[in-house]
Design a protein around this motif. Structure first.
Motif, PDB file in Angstrom:
ATOM      1  N   SER A 185      11.632  43.637  14.114  1.00  0.00           N
ATOM      2  CA  SER A 185      11.250  44.858  14.827  1.00  0.00           C
ATOM      3  C   SER A 185       9.923  44.608  15.519  1.00  0.00           C
ATOM      4  O   SER A 185       8.991  44.092  14.898  1.00  0.00           O
ATOM      5  CB  SER A 185      11.122  46.014  13.834  1.00  0.00           C
TER       6      SER A 185
ATOM      7  N   ALA B  37       8.910  48.828  19.841  1.00  0.00           N
ATOM      8  CA  ALA B  37       9.972  49.624  19.204  1.00  0.00           C
ATOM      9  C   ALA B  37       9.569  51.094  19.193  1.00  0.00           C
ATOM     10  O   ALA B  37       8.417  51.421  18.925  1.00  0.00           O
ATOM     11  CB  ALA B  37      10.219  49.129  17.785  1.00  0.00           C
TER      12      ALA B  37
ATOM     13  N   PRO C 155      10.341  52.210  13.586  1.00  0.00           N
ATOM     14  CA  PRO C 155      10.600  50.982  12.813  1.00  0.00           C
ATOM     15  C   PRO C 155      12.072  50.699  12.554  1.00  0.00           C
ATOM     16  O   PRO C 155      12.414  49.610  12.132  1.00  0.00           O
ATOM     17  CB  PRO C 155       9.878  51.230  11.476  1.00  0.00           C
ATOM     18  N   THR C 156      12.973  51.687  12.785  1.00  0.00           N
ATOM     19  CA  THR C 156      14.403  51.443  12.536  1.00  0.00           C
ATOM     20  C   THR C 156      15.054  50.683  13.684  1.00  0.00           C
ATOM     21  O   THR C 156      16.205  50.291  13.585  1.00  0.00           O
ATOM     22  CB  THR C 156      15.160  52.773  12.318  1.00  0.00           C
ATOM     23  N   CYS C 157      14.329  50.495  14.813  1.00  0.00           N
ATOM     24  CA  CYS C 157      14.867  49.739  15.950  1.00  0.00           C
ATOM     25  C   CYS C 157      14.669  48.259  15.677  1.00  0.00           C
ATOM     26  O   CYS C 157      13.536  47.786  15.628  1.00  0.00           O
ATOM     27  CB  CYS C 157      14.155  50.127  17.241  1.00  0.00           C
ATOM     28  N   VAL C 158      15.793  47.552  15.479  1.00  0.00           N
ATOM     29  CA  VAL C 158      15.685  46.146  15.073  1.00  0.00           C
ATOM     30  C   VAL C 158      16.575  45.251  15.934  1.00  0.00           C
ATOM     31  O   VAL C 158      17.515  45.724  16.579  1.00  0.00           O
ATOM     32  CB  VAL C 158      16.067  45.962  13.577  1.00  0.00           C
TER      33      VAL C 158
ATOM     34  N   TYR D 193       5.238  41.466  15.626  1.00  0.00           N
ATOM     35  CA  TYR D 193       6.553  41.893  15.134  1.00  0.00           C
ATOM     36  C   TYR D 193       6.578  41.900  13.615  1.00  0.00           C
ATOM     37  O   TYR D 193       5.723  41.332  12.954  1.00  0.00           O
ATOM     38  CB  TYR D 193       7.672  41.002  15.689  1.00  0.00           C
TER      39      TYR D 193
ATOM     40  N   TRP E  86      13.619  50.960  22.866  1.00  0.00           N
ATOM     41  CA  TRP E  86      12.486  50.092  23.187  1.00  0.00           C
ATOM     42  C   TRP E  86      11.657  50.675  24.330  1.00  0.00           C
ATOM     43  O   TRP E  86      12.193  51.154  25.310  1.00  0.00           O
ATOM     44  CB  TRP E  86      12.980  48.687  23.576  1.00  0.00           C
TER      45      TRP E  86
END
Length: 1370
Positions: free
Chosen positions: A49, A54, A57-60, A76, A95
């Motif tokens: 992430s 991002a 934090p859930t955007c991976v 990151y 993003w």
């Protein structure tokens, strides 16, 4: 294969209308590749992430997309997936920049418009696909959600039904592996290995057939399993299912997997499957196939859930149009899905509710669900429905929770996480609908907080200690989980002025409702001090109920600060109910909470046990304080800024139960004269100190944006400055001490360079941040986030720093930023009459120090407050506008003496008296600073009021600049002189120390000067640091004293033979890296003799180390805790770790390098056994061989004598007598072991570990092969290092990397010292054999040829044994 060939294959032909091999490849060619990656993560797969780009934090990203993206060069975070999520590459909403990796980059032509994917399919194919997908999907859903155990749905029922059944065991999270294995062995009469296999499959797939046969046979197994597992808990779920149902269900899962793979060929096929799945059935609402699957989720087993979740992710969540429709269906069913999850016992990752993270974190979907489906309200209402246990006032009550209620509470916490997902991305534009629905959700949230306001109230225990500790953890867990949600609610309110005003009104209304419910039967009383009086209520924290949970008050405090920060309070005062605010009501409960903390610190609540101590700890802890302690301070600041400070101080004195002391003249003297109440005197002193500390915080804590004129970075800078004032800190320590926001960010990286310097790590340490010297002036001794211990350490460190810089040790209050207008009147508390009365009273106690009970801490706080007031006045005078009168006149007020009848001296006069008091040596510098500042302010006032500014301004400035230059030059000269003196003193000390340390060396140098030997003429006078001296003529090099620091306890220790052992973490492993014959292996390790290493080095034992040092006992404690933790973890999680504790493996506590033993740190052998090298009587080779041969012969005869019976002993004695022994040697000598017990134990530990790993045998420290394996491992490690250096073209005796150098040094010293813990006769025997391989001997004729021995191993081993005093000179 049969299912594919007979069932799925024909459907693929039908779907494509031709051979599927060609049909699917055509579909792939016409299909536009998706811009979304959508890779579904497996358990343990790495995810990345970007902390800069991002949205949350859930955007991976998966590894492939990350490495091909711009984010690899950003900050990151790398984590391992728990399984079930998918890669967000290509999702523009995830993003801020760089949404695409190189693989998924958009072509410019494709950006223009989103086309319908069905245009690439023929109408005929669309019709066929609809047909087949509808039938197959409906079939799979029907059979998977089928609940009968022995009959199929009507359209699938067979004509002839066989009597074949499966006894199907289902997984649950209640029973342990051991219980299941034991039960299966009894129920189905299987071996333990088979039972373990069954249990593993049940745990992985969710169900497993454990018996196959007729109904009666399976029913019997079921009854045994149920009977055996129903004693303590609910029994394991077992069903006797007809074989045809099991077959159909297995095929149903295969169909879902098949659908998932088919839609991968074309977006058009995916779109058709989504339409089929979401199409409403004949039964109306919730009758679509997707709804039916979701609502049956908790009834399905783990394997079935995983399959259909993956299908949803690869279909519904990958199609943007249907993702929105699915989100609506998910929100509509949210309440029921969560209820099913709460009663289910499977982990969240196996529940459909886990998909909320994929839906709620998409900003556009979250906004749409809030406005159209009222999602916020649904989540909060669902949450509250599950917490039904309330007290009489409607507050949550967690006391006497049953195990089931506690289990439900743990599971229901996931709803808070969903609320966090919904709020995590803030709206940039507000519509009226969004405002309305957000405020509806805010109303529901206030209802939740209202149920928390005042929960878990406590009453002081007097007389006897509390019998049972009350339940407190549940309430704090709830508070911790909600902390970020409360902060995000405030962030949302801050984005829109209308929303902020409405939210403020609603919060105030709820707070007033809460206050009307808190009727404590309080009586009204009137307080008066110094001619001021105020009406309040009689309330004693030490006697009444008090609660630490006040979320509504704290939320209002946060919103009040936002009114100030966004300037809404000044723009629209008519829209705000500020005139309705009752400051005494606002401050009442936060003040009670802070008084409770003070009383706990004073030891008044000891009988309430540890539960209260823990609550106070978490109240101040970094995890909770932002929405607890910090907000209570803000609420008090809000109250003080709106009321007469004298009234506030009187109410505060009343709540602290100190009103009597300060309102009655000489009360203190009467009080202290009663010797019986020493505890109460101490308690009162502590309460006065705590009250003064609270006033310091109220005036000094203005670094929150909205309270003071600062921004967010100033707040973080201040936190870091005060943490580094305690001591230099590593990055990880610093991050832990700072509060995280909802994105797990502290904001540290953006400001750390401005306030700290990074000091690189040494050999065994960590890199540290050190505070820049120019930031020390911002240090505030009474910083509100310091614990008592931290404050003490910080004070000590800052005073020490000042002494080093030759400055006075006063720690004056720093210059503070101005308050925002809404809080500006707060500073008047410092010059209020009651405050001056309190200060004067305490100073009077200090002046007449024998007659009163007072403490130095109390005085120190008063001096700090006076300093703050002087700084404030100075700021006011410096920033005053023309024709404005400075109303802050603290200096004038402290100059006035008290009025009749007391006629007490002025505060200023008392300070001047205390300056010369011998019992206040510590505080003299501070008093001096106060008087100096007072005079400076006095001069400023005089100059501004008397001199005509225009005429004298130029000359004053000129003179002052000249004086400044002169003073600066003088100061610099003085600093330079002191520095020179300091350096000279250091050099002198170093010379003296060196001579003392090396007397022997100086003596040797003098002797060498006097002698004219040939050795001296041929040897260099000064040794070159880059050369290594070998041989008889080498110069004696004194060993440096070695000091090392334990990484676990941070204690420094010198390495000595008699001290406690220090060890290096090490990893011993079998190695074939130098092998010339990898096919060779040891047949029987128990009988193998490793004395002679063969030259092909088929398998060696290598030792490596990360170089980190620990005390042996610290390591032992650490390793024991790792073992204990591993045992608990196995019982709980049944997961694999990267190291095998049962095999002695652990991770280095500092660098987490894999290790399996430790090497003791030792001094060089010559430092222990010989004080210096002496080669004057060095024998030549012939003499040496003869001498050694005689010694060996004598030892062999002695051993023979010891082993033969008594009859032959006289003959052997004669033989010994006849032997020619070297002159002056004794055979009966046993060398003394110089090492401490601790070091000997570690020598044995490492030796045994090398033997165990090298030979792959069980540890046995008595085995004669242990020393051989130690010497062999050391030799092999040296050979490996030599090969590495050779490959890297580095010199053999050049400088090594520190970890290699530490490892090699410790290993060689260990090899030379291991004899001290081995049997001497065994070691002598090994040496005899090794020597005989070089110099033949009739006693050893069965030795290998010299060409079959690795010479390096042979010679190194002999060199190490040769260091042992085999026999002793007289």
């Amino acid at each position: 294969m049969l299912a594919q060939h007979v069932l799925l294959g024909p459907m693929e032909w039908y779907l494509c209308g031709e051979d599927p091999v060609f049909g699917f490849s055509k579909l792939e060619q016409t299909n536009k590749p998706s811009h979304l990656c959508g890779r579904v993560f497996k358990v343990g797969e790495p995810t990345y992430s970007c902390r800069d780009c991002a949205v949350d934090p859930t955007c991976v990203l998966c590894m492939e997309c990350f490495l091909g993206s711009v984010h690899r060069d950003h900050r990151y975070r790398m984590t391992t997936s728990g399984g079930g999520g998918f890669c967000d590459c290509g999702d523009t909403e995830a993003w801020k920049e760089g949404p695409y990796c190189q693989k998924h980059e958009l072509n410019t032509s494709e950006i223009e418009e989103e086309e319908d994917p069905l245009v690439h399919l023929s109408e005929d194919m669309i019709a066929r696909t609809y047909n087949i997908f509808a039938i197959m999907f409906r079939y799979a859903v029907a059979i998977l959600t089928w609940e009968k155990e022995n009959e199929l749905p009507g359209d699938l029922e067979m004509v002839e039904k066989s009597d074949t059944y499966y006894c199907m065991l289902f997984n649950d999270e209640v029973h342990t592996y051991e219980q299941v294995i034991y039960t299966l062995q009894k129920a189905v009469n299987c071996t333990q290995k088979e039972a373990i296999g069954f249990a593993t499959t049940v745990d992985r797939d969710g169900r497993r057939s454990v018996r196959y046969g007729d109904f009666q046979y399976c029913e019997q197994a079921k009854s045994v399993i149920v009977r055996n597992t129903s004693r303590q808990t609910k029994p394991l779920k077992v069903q006797v299912m007809h074989s045809s149902i099991v077959a159909h269900q297995n095929f149903g899962l295969k169909v879902l997997s098949w659908l998932g793979s088919i839609i991968g060929y074309s977006d058009g096929l995916r779109r058709i499957l989504c339409q089929v799945g979401l199409q409403e059935g004949p039964d109306g609402e919730n009758s679509s196939l997707v709804d039916r699957l979701m609502l049956s989720d908790s009834k399905l087993w783990k394997g079935a859930r995983s399959v259909y979740h993956q299908l949803f992710m690869s279909s519904l969540l990958m199609d943007l149009k249907y993702k929105k429709l699915f989100a609506i269906r998910f929100a509509n069913n949210y309440e029921r899905l969560q209820s099913d999850y709460v009663t289910d016992d499977h982990d969240r990752e196996f529940s459909i509710t886990d998909l909320s993270v994929q839906i709620f974190t998409v900003p556009s979907l979250a906004r749409m669900l809030i406005t159209e489906e009222n999602l916020m309200t649904i989540i909060i209402k669902t949450f509250m429905d599950h917490l039904r246990h309330r007290d009489a006032q409607g507050r949550f009550q967690f006391e006497r929770y049953t195990a089931l209620q506690a289990f439900k509470f743990r599971r229901v916490q996931s709803l808070i996480l969903d609320l966090k997902y919904v709020l995590i991305s803030k709206p940039t534009e507000w519509s009226d609908e969004l405002r309305q629905k957000f405020l509806e959700g805010f109303d529901a949230f206030l209802e939740l907080l209202k149920c928390m306001q005042g929960m878990d109230p406590i009453t002081r225990q007097v007389g006897q200690h509390i019998e049972m500790e009350p339940e407190w953890e549940a309430a704090f867990t709830l508070q911790m989980k909600l902390t970020h949600v409360i902060s995000m609610m405030q962030d949302w309110c801050a984005l829109d002025e209308k929303v902020l005003i409405e939210a403020y009104k609603k919060c105030l209304a709820v707070l007033m409702q809460c206050h009307s419910g808190f009727t404590d039967g309080e009586q009204p009383i009137t307080l008066s001090i110094c001619g001021h009086s105020v009406e309040t209520i009689r309330y004693c924290v030490s006697q009444e109920k008090v609660s630490i949970h006040l979320p509504v008050s704290r939320l209002l405090a946060g919103l009040h600060v936002l009114l100030s920060k966004s300037e809404v309070a000044y723009k629209f005062p008519e829209l705000l109910p500020l005139s309705e605010l009752s400051p005494p009501m606002l401050i009442e409960h936060p003040l009670r909470c802070l008084v409770l903390c003070a009383q706990v610190h004073a030891g008044m609540w000891r009988r309430n046990g540890f539960s209260l101590v823990n609550q106070i700890y978490y109240y101040h802890n970094v995890k909770c304080r932002r929405e607890m302690f910090d907000k209570d301070i803000v609420m008090l600041q809000t109250g003080v800024s709106m009321m007469d400070p004298n009234h506030f101080l009187m109410i505060m004195l009343s709540r602290f139960e100190l009103y009597q002391i300060f309102s009655t003249p000489d009360y203190g003297k009467r009080f202290s004269s009663e010797i019986t109440h020493k505890d109460i005197v101490q308690q009162n002193n502590t309460l006065i100190e705590e009250m003064l500390y609270l006033i310091i915080m109220l005036v000094g804590e203005r670094f929150s944006p909205g309270v003071g004129q600062v921004n967010a970075t100033d707040e973080i800078k201040r936190e870091i400055i005060h943490q580094l004032s305690i001591r230099p800190m590593a990055h990880s320590e610093l991050v832990k001490s700072l509060p995280e926001d909802e994105n797990k960010e502290t904001g540290m990286e953006s400001v750390i360079e401005a306030v700290a310097c990074f000091k690189k790590p040494g050999l065994t340490g960590r890199g540290m941040y050190e505070l820049k010297p120019e930031c020390a002036k911002e240090f505030n001794l009474y910083f509100y986030h310091f614990s008592r211990a931290e404050q003490s350490k910080a004070e000590e460190a800052q005073r020490k720093l000042k002494r080093q810089n030759r400055e006075d040790t006063a720690l004056p209050p720093p210059v503070l930023p101005p308050f925002c207008p809404l809080f500006a009147s707060l500073v008047n508390i410092l010059q209020s009459d009651v405050m001056l009365c309190v200060m004067g009273t305490i100073l009077r106690w200090a002046v007449e120090h024998n007659g009163y009970a007072w403490s130095e801490s109390m005085l120190q706080r008063v001096l700090h407050l006076i300093g703050m007031a002087l700084q404030e006045e100075k700021q006011h005078l410096e920033n005053v506008m023309e024709e404005h009168v400075v109303t802050f006149t603290f200096t004038q007020k402290i100059s006035k003496p008290g009025e009749a009848p007391n006629n007490s001296p002025s505060i200023l006069a008392m300070l001047e008296t205390l300056q010369n008091a011998p019992y206040l040596e510590v505080h003299k510098d501070m008093i001096r600073w106060i008087l100096k500042t007072f005079n400076a302010i006095k001069n400023m006032r005089e100059s501004s009021s008397t001199s005509p500014v225009a005429e004298t301004e130029g000359t004053i400035m000129e003179e002052s600049s000249r004086d400044k230059d002169k003073a600066e030059r003088k100061r610099k000269a003085e600093i330079a002189r002191l520095r020179r003196e300091k350096i000279m003193a250091q050099m002198s000390e170093m010379q003296r120390h060196f001579i003392d340390e090396n007397k022997e060396l100086f003596q040797q140098t003098l002797e060498l000067d006097a002698s004219t030997s040939a050795v001296f003429d041929n040897s260099p006078v000064v040794s070159d640091m880059t050369l290594t001296a070998l041989g008889p003529a080498q110069t004696w090099v004194p060993e440096q004293r070695q000091f090392v620091t334990c990484i676990l306890c941070q204690e420094e220790q010198e390495v000595k033979v008699e001290s406690r052992a220090m060890v290096l973490a090490a990893f011993v492993q079998r190695s074939t890296v130098l092998s010339k014959n990898r096919s060779k292996f040891v047949q029987d390790p128990e009988k193998y003799d490793p004395l002679f290493t063969q030259p092909d080095l088929s398998c060696g034992t290598h030792t490596g180390s990360c170089g980190h040092v620990m005390h042996a006992h610290c390591w032992q404690r650490y390793f024991d805790s790792v073992q204990a933790k591993e045992q608990r973890r196995q019982q709980r999680l049944r997961l694999h770790t990267s190291y095998d504790v049962e095999n002695g493996e652990f991770l280095c506590p500092l660098c987490e390098c894999l290790s399996n033993t430790v090497i003791p740190l030792l001094l060089p052998p010559r430092n222990i056994f010989n004080s210096r090298l002496n080669f004057s009587d060095q024998p030549n080779l012939t003499q040496w061989i003869r001498t050694i041969s005689q010694q060996i012969k004598a030892l062999q005869v002695l051993r023979k004598e010891e082993s033969t019976p008594n009859t032959a002993s006289s003959r052997n004695s004669e033989n010994v007598g006849e032997l020619q022994l070297p002159e002056g040697f004794r055979l009966d000598f046993h060398p003394k072991n110089p090492y401490s017990e601790s070091i000997k134990e570690m020598l044995t530990t490492f030796g045994t570990a090398t033997y165990k790993v090298g030979l792959k045998v069980h540890p046995n420290e008595e085995d004669p092969r242990v020393p051989i394996m130690c010497w062999s491992s050391c030799a092999y490690t040296i050979q490996s290092i030599e090969r590495i250096l050779s490959d890297e073209d580095k010199p053999l005796f050049g400088p090594l990397p520190c970890r290699l150098d530490d490892c090699l040094r410790s290993l060689t010293r260990f090899a030379a010292a291991h004899w001290t813990v081995a049997s001497l006769s065994v070691v002598q025997g090994h040496f005899s054999k090794l020597f005989a391989s070089l110099v033949p001997n009739e006693n050893h004729e069965d030795l290998p040829c010299i060409l079959d021995i690795d010479m390096f191993h042979l010679l190194k081993t002999m060199a190490w044994i040769k260091k042992i005093p085999l026999v002793k000179k007289n």
